[in-house]
Design an enzyme around this catalytic site. Structure first.
Site, PDB file in Angstrom:
ATOM      1  N   ARG A  74      -3.949 -20.719  48.661  1.00 10.17           N
ATOM      2  CA  ARG A  74      -4.923 -19.762  48.107  1.00 10.17           C
ATOM      3  C   ARG A  74      -6.299 -20.006  48.726  1.00 10.17           C
ATOM      4  O   ARG A  74      -6.997 -20.949  48.373  1.00 10.17           O
ATOM      5  CB  ARG A  74      -4.998 -19.933  46.592  1.00 10.17           C
ATOM      6  CG  ARG A  74      -6.018 -19.045  45.916  1.00 10.17           C
ATOM      7  CD  ARG A  74      -5.660 -17.584  45.912  1.00 10.17           C
ATOM      8  NE  ARG A  74      -4.492 -17.304  45.080  1.00 10.17           N
ATOM      9  CZ  ARG A  74      -3.795 -16.153  45.165  1.00 10.17           C
ATOM     10  NH1 ARG A  74      -4.151 -15.207  46.017  1.00 10.17           N
ATOM     11  NH2 ARG A  74      -2.732 -15.980  44.395  1.00 10.17           N
ATOM     12  N   ARG A 100       3.595 -16.481  55.654  1.00 12.04           N
ATOM     13  CA  ARG A 100       2.590 -17.417  55.125  1.00 12.04           C
ATOM     14  C   ARG A 100       3.203 -18.612  54.416  1.00 12.04           C
ATOM     15  O   ARG A 100       2.473 -19.538  54.044  1.00 12.04           O
ATOM     16  CB  ARG A 100       1.605 -16.689  54.203  1.00 12.04           C
ATOM     17  CG  ARG A 100       2.198 -16.132  52.920  1.00 12.04           C
ATOM     18  CD  ARG A 100       1.105 -15.546  52.021  1.00 12.04           C
ATOM     19  NE  ARG A 100       1.654 -14.913  50.833  1.00 12.04           N
ATOM     20  CZ  ARG A 100       0.930 -14.539  49.782  1.00 12.04           C
ATOM     21  NH1 ARG A 100      -0.375 -14.751  49.765  1.00 12.04           N
ATOM     22  NH2 ARG A 100       1.489 -13.960  48.750  1.00 12.04           N
ATOM     23  N   HIS A 169      -5.600 -12.297  56.173  1.00 16.32           N
ATOM     24  CA  HIS A 169      -6.110 -12.098  54.801  1.00 16.32           C
ATOM     25  C   HIS A 169      -7.279 -13.059  54.541  1.00 16.32           C
ATOM     26  O   HIS A 169      -7.191 -13.977  53.727  1.00 16.32           O
ATOM     27  CB  HIS A 169      -4.931 -12.384  53.864  1.00 16.32           C
ATOM     28  CG  HIS A 169      -5.093 -11.998  52.439  1.00 16.32           C
ATOM     29  ND1 HIS A 169      -6.158 -12.388  51.662  1.00 16.32           N
ATOM     30  CD2 HIS A 169      -4.299 -11.261  51.627  1.00 16.32           C
ATOM     31  CE1 HIS A 169      -5.993 -11.919  50.440  1.00 16.32           C
ATOM     32  NE2 HIS A 169      -4.874 -11.225  50.404  1.00 16.32           N
ATOM     33  N   ASP A 213      -9.791  -3.724  44.979  1.00 12.09           N
ATOM     34  CA  ASP A 213      -8.559  -3.926  45.751  1.00 12.09           C
ATOM     35  C   ASP A 213      -8.305  -2.627  46.520  1.00 12.09           C
ATOM     36  O   ASP A 213      -7.718  -1.686  45.986  1.00 12.09           O
ATOM     37  CB  ASP A 213      -7.403  -4.265  44.793  1.00 12.09           C
ATOM     38  CG  ASP A 213      -6.187  -4.788  45.532  1.00 12.09           C
ATOM     39  OD1 ASP A 213      -6.190  -4.780  46.779  1.00 12.09           O
ATOM     40  OD2 ASP A 213      -5.228  -5.211  44.848  1.00 12.09           O
ATOM     41  N   GLU A 272      -9.908  -8.191  55.080  1.00 11.42           N
ATOM     42  CA  GLU A 272      -8.631  -8.408  55.756  1.00 11.42           C
ATOM     43  C   GLU A 272      -8.467  -7.461  56.943  1.00 11.42           C
ATOM     44  O   GLU A 272      -8.558  -6.246  56.780  1.00 11.42           O
ATOM     45  CB  GLU A 272      -7.498  -8.219  54.749  1.00 11.42           C
ATOM     46  CG  GLU A 272      -7.686  -9.083  53.502  1.00 11.42           C
ATOM     47  CD  GLU A 272      -6.669  -8.783  52.420  1.00 11.42           C
ATOM     48  OE1 GLU A 272      -5.511  -8.508  52.752  1.00 11.42           O
ATOM     49  OE2 GLU A 272      -7.044  -8.797  51.234  1.00 11.42           O
TER      50      GLU A 272
END
Ligand code: BG6
Length: 300
Positions: A74, A100, A169, A213, A272
């Site tokens: 994270r 990832r 990201h 978002d 991103e």
């Protein structure tokens, strides 16, 4: 090849680059040059740290991040492939694909002028074939210098076309997300993931004042984040990318994430560099695609 001493004897650059045991016992590359420092985990080819000398770290890392095989880190720069977010029609599929959370191979480490370039690769395995049948090869080159350059190449090694989504990201480290201004996306259409995927048009710079978002489509421009608290700008330039995603979880979503501190959301902003949704990439057999993001930090 994951053995530290074998990696060091093959790839280390004395005084510049070495392999070491990082958080959670995972292997990472540590770069320390006169210009910048960085950490890159083989797990997920994940850049967790980049700091240009004389500036603050460019990347945010959560103090609650997991560092474990099969789990996403994270913060830093998760590398997203071959789908972005939830996989359409497949509730069992891991969010943001498999790249990832898998171990990558180190292919090369070189000094090129003032920069250090590290190349990692991911090839099909049982863990990927479960989700993605075709043969592919990902090659990711991270160059650490006065800026941080990331080049993700996707090669179609199969005999049929495939399509994919991808994202770098990037979690930017900001003073207070409520005070930053994000420029470069005015007039663009975005998918608002906080409003049932409604399509909206951006008017002026983006300010963050609630959960955000957004998937900005058909965007190839450089995006700059002006940060009055840190008195600096983070500049994200790109090539081969048509999507820009802007994300901050805000209060409630932060509380719902086990690997993210409840009070960490003001200090991060994801910008991103991606190809997602309408901009998914179709790749013919034998063809390749490259996406480049260059992250810089400047005084304001
Ligand atoms: C963003 C998505 O890119 O990543 C968000 O647009 C998502 O919807 C966020 O919540 C974090 O995803 P994850 O899987 O790392 O928790």
């Amino acid at each position: 090849m994951n053995d530290l001493s074998a990696l060091n004897s093959r790839f280390s650059l004395p005084g510049l680059l070495k392999f070491e045991t990082g958080e959670g016992g995972l292997t990472r590359v540590a770069v320390t040059s006169g210009i910048a420092d960085a950490h890159i985990y083989l797990h997920g080819a994940h850049v967790t740290h980049y700091q240009r000398k004389g500036y603050e770290p460019l990347l945010f890392m959560s103090g609650k991040s997991l560092f474990a095989e099969g789990k996403a880190i994270r913060g830093g720069i998760p590398l997203i492939f071959p789908w972005f977010g939830a996989r359409a029609g497949d509730a069992a599929a891991p969010a943001h694909g498999f790249a990832r959370t898998l171990p990558w191979d180190l292919r090369a480490a070189k000094q090129i002028g003032d920069s250090v370039a590290i190349t990692l690769a991911l090839e099909p395995s049982d863990a990927t074939r479960r989700w993605f049948a075709q043969d592919f090869e990902l090659i990711y080159t991270v160059s650490i210098g006065a800026s941080l350059q990331l080049v993700l190449e996707v090669h179609n090694r199969s005999s049929t076309p495939f399509s994919f989504e991808e994202a770098l990201h990037t979690y930017c480290n900001v003073g207070d997300v409520r005070q930053v201004s994000i420029e470069g996306l005015s007039g663009r259409t975005y998918i608002d993931k906080t409003a049932a995927l409604a399509r909206k048009t951006q008017a002026g710079p983006i300010r963050i004042s609630s959960e955000t978002d957004r998937v900005y489509l058909d965007t190839t421009e450089t995006v700059a984040v002006s940060d009055p608290m840190k008195r600096q700008r983070i500049v994200v330039a790109k090539r081969g990318s048509s999507t820009t995603v802007i994300w901050n979880p805000w209060i409630d979503k932060a509380k719902g994430m086990a690997d993210f501190g409840d009070d960490e959301w003001p200090r991060m902003l994801c910008i991103e560099t991606a190809n997602a949704a309408d901009n998914a990439v179709q790749l013919q057999a034998g063809q390749s695609h490259a996406m480049t993001a260059t992250l810089g930090v400047e005084r304001e």
